[in-house]
Design an enzyme around this catalytic site. Structure first.
Site, PDB file in Angstrom:
ATOM      1  N   ARG A  57      -2.408  -1.951  -3.659  1.00  0.00           N
ATOM      2  CA  ARG A  57      -3.562  -1.090  -3.463  1.00  0.00           C
ATOM      3  C   ARG A  57      -3.478   0.035  -4.493  1.00  0.00           C
ATOM      4  NH1 ARG A  57      -4.965   3.344   1.021  1.00  0.00           N
ATOM      5  NH2 ARG A  57      -7.071   3.721   0.272  1.00  0.00           N
ATOM      6  N   ASN A  89       0.869  -1.172   0.000  1.00  0.00           N
ATOM      7  CA  ASN A  89       0.000   0.000   0.000  1.00  0.00           C
ATOM      8  C   ASN A  89       0.909   1.226   0.000  1.00  0.00           C
ATOM      9  OD1 ASN A  89      -1.740   2.073   0.548  1.00  0.00           O
ATOM     10  ND2 ASN A  89      -2.764   1.065   2.262  1.00  0.00           N
ATOM     11  N   ARG A 149     -10.838  16.406   7.004  1.00  0.00           N
ATOM     12  CA  ARG A 149     -11.581  16.818   5.805  1.00  0.00           C
ATOM     13  C   ARG A 149     -12.976  17.308   6.191  1.00  0.00           C
ATOM     14  NH1 ARG A 149     -10.387  11.378   3.222  1.00  0.00           N
ATOM     15  NH2 ARG A 149      -8.268  11.580   2.432  1.00  0.00           N
ATOM     16  N   GLU A 201      -8.303  -4.750   4.949  1.00  0.00           N
ATOM     17  CA  GLU A 201      -8.143  -4.508   3.515  1.00  0.00           C
ATOM     18  C   GLU A 201      -7.005  -5.337   2.927  1.00  0.00           C
ATOM     19  OE1 GLU A 201      -8.374  -0.326   4.790  1.00  0.00           O
ATOM     20  OE2 GLU A 201      -9.118   0.066   2.773  1.00  0.00           O
ATOM     21  N   HIS A 234     -12.630   3.504  -0.404  1.00  0.00           N
ATOM     22  CA  HIS A 234     -12.698   2.490   0.663  1.00  0.00           C
ATOM     23  C   HIS A 234     -13.461   1.237   0.200  1.00  0.00           C
ATOM     24  CE1 HIS A 234     -12.516   5.849   3.959  1.00  0.00           C
ATOM     25  NE2 HIS A 234     -11.314   5.379   3.699  1.00  0.00           N
TER      26      HIS A 234
END
Ligand code: ADP
Length: 411
Positions: free
Chosen positions: A99, A7, A250, A396, A189
């Site tokens: 990823r 990743n 965010r 993940e 996601h």
């Protein structure tokens, strides 16, 4: 087969090595052999590796770029000191799973990486100018280190949401802008939402077609996904990960006119305003303290800090609004499932997120909710709750390793 899962972020590189194959997948017997992270690539890098069952290895040294970081990782992985069972040389790594953040409209599932696939990922750079180039660096560095023969697979964050209907993915702007620039909701996601839905099915013995749930991935970045008959039909992140829930730093949904207004009032450039919305907003911006929920909860408990409380309340309120909206869009659901650092651990916040939802038949069992921390997979709703509530720790990397195995073994 030993799969190296990578990743690659703009200045970090996370990896896991997982031994899996079709039989292991079938029996849930995948083996994690090692994991690690290199942060701050390009300056004094911070390194933290661990082989399963051994003590961690930590270090700090300057690593110039992703290629040198990957070389450092592989040298450690294949050295006797790392003590990873079954891994002594490069040949003991059989495949690599990457990823990949943005697959645009082109990639609807994980694929084996070829020159054409690399070109496709490059074509999506416009849509993810920070992420896709970093992911590509990982792919190039792996080719350089392992040689062109090593099988590599790309796993896309956007792929699970490729089932979104037009009514959910289009914005209310001129249709030509979608045609011309592919401006639409992509969602992110996806690997996590897919894994949560998979675990829900296993836990409840539900078929894919009967999977009608809402999944919440609440980490530093956060998104919600409405899943109907096993498919993602709506999700809160959009064209970029900025849309939707209020997150760590965010802003989530805002009126776009605020951007223009801020540019005028503050004499700020578009880059400066976007930096505020991405890096200095969310719970950090509201509290003025931190983006970490643990610290915010402590501030409320110890000092009764007003803005820390406000940030937590706003966070929970935004989640509730999305839950309500998705209930309406998929005509109710059988379960809601929490995951991510916040979803898996923040007991009080989970309670707040589920408050006011009794109108939908959601009722938490407070003692079960308190128990669900630190990676426990369990139901936290009461016996009477019409809609069940689960905490399902996400993984993940496991999905990436399994997809890599499946793509290469043609399953
Ligand atoms: P990322 O999106 O970076 O993968 P994670 O899923 O690891 O993030 O989530 C990190 C966040 O989880 C932290 O910022 C923190 O707010 C939250 N978190 C972790 N543990 C707890 C806890 N015990 N209580 C409340 N919040 C927590």
């Amino acid at each position: 087969m030993n799969i190296f899962v990578l990743n690659c972020g703009s200045s970090s590189l996370k990896f896991q090595i997982i031994d899996t194959d079709l039989e292991r997948i079938e029996n849930d017997e995948d083996l994690e052999l090692a994991r690690g992270i290199v942060e701050r690539i390009g300056s004094q890098s911070v390194i933290s590796f661990k082989a399963t069952g051994s003590s961690p290895y930590k270090s700090a040294l300057p690593l110039r770029d992703h290629t040198s970081a990957l070389k450092f990782i592989i040298d450690w992985v294949t050295s006797p000191e790392s003590n990873i069972p079954g891994i002594n040389s490069l040949e003991d790594i059989h495949a690599i799973g990457h990823r990949t953040v943005h697959g645009g409209e082109k990639f609807k599932k994980s694929v084996r990486i070829t020159d054409e696939v690399i070109k496709g990922i490059e074509d999506c750079i416009d849509l993810a100018p920070l992420h896709n180039p970093a992911n590509l660096k990982g792919i190039y560095a792996s080719r350089a280190k392992f040689g062109p023969g090593i099988p590599q697979v790309a796993i896309f964050d956007t792929a699970f949401h490729s089932t979104l209907p037009e009514t959910a993915f289009l914005y209310g702007i001129p249709y030509q802008l979608y045609r011309r620039y592919k401006i639409r909701k992509y969602g992110f996601h996806g690997t996590s939402h897919r894994f949560i839905a998979h675990r829900y099915r296993k836990l409840t013995d539900t078929t894919r077609d009967n999977t009608n749930i809402i999944t919440l991935h609440l980490g530093n970045g956060a998104s919600i996904c409405a899943i109907k008959e096993g498919n993602s039909v709506d999700t809160s992140m959009g064209f970029t990960p900025l849309e939707g829930l209020m997150m760590g730093t965010r802003c989530g949904d805002i009126d776009p006119t605020i951007i223009e207004f801020l540019m005028h009032k503050e004499g700020a450039s578009i880059d400066e305003v976007m930096n505020i919305l991405n890096k200095r907003s969310g719970v950090l911006g509201i509290s003025g303290l931190t983006n970490d929920m643990r610290d915010l909860e402590e501030e409320v408990e110890m000092y009764n800090d007003r803005r820390a409380r406000l940030a937590l309340e706003m966070y929970a309120n935004r989640v509730r609004k999305y839950l309500g909206a998705y209930m309406a869009s998929i005509n109710g659901c059988d379960a809601i499932c929490f995951a991510g650092g916040i979803g898996e651990n923040a007991v009080d916040l989970r309670k707040a997120m589920c408050a006011n939802l009794s109108c939908f038949g959601i009722e938490l069992d407070e003692s079960l909710n308190k128990l669900a921390t630190g990676g426990k997979e369990m139901m936290i709703s009461s016996e009477n709750s019409i809609i069940k509530v689960f905490v399902i720790p996400t993984n993940e990397e496991l999905v990436m390793a399994r997809d890599t195995a499946r793509v290469l073994l043609n399953a």
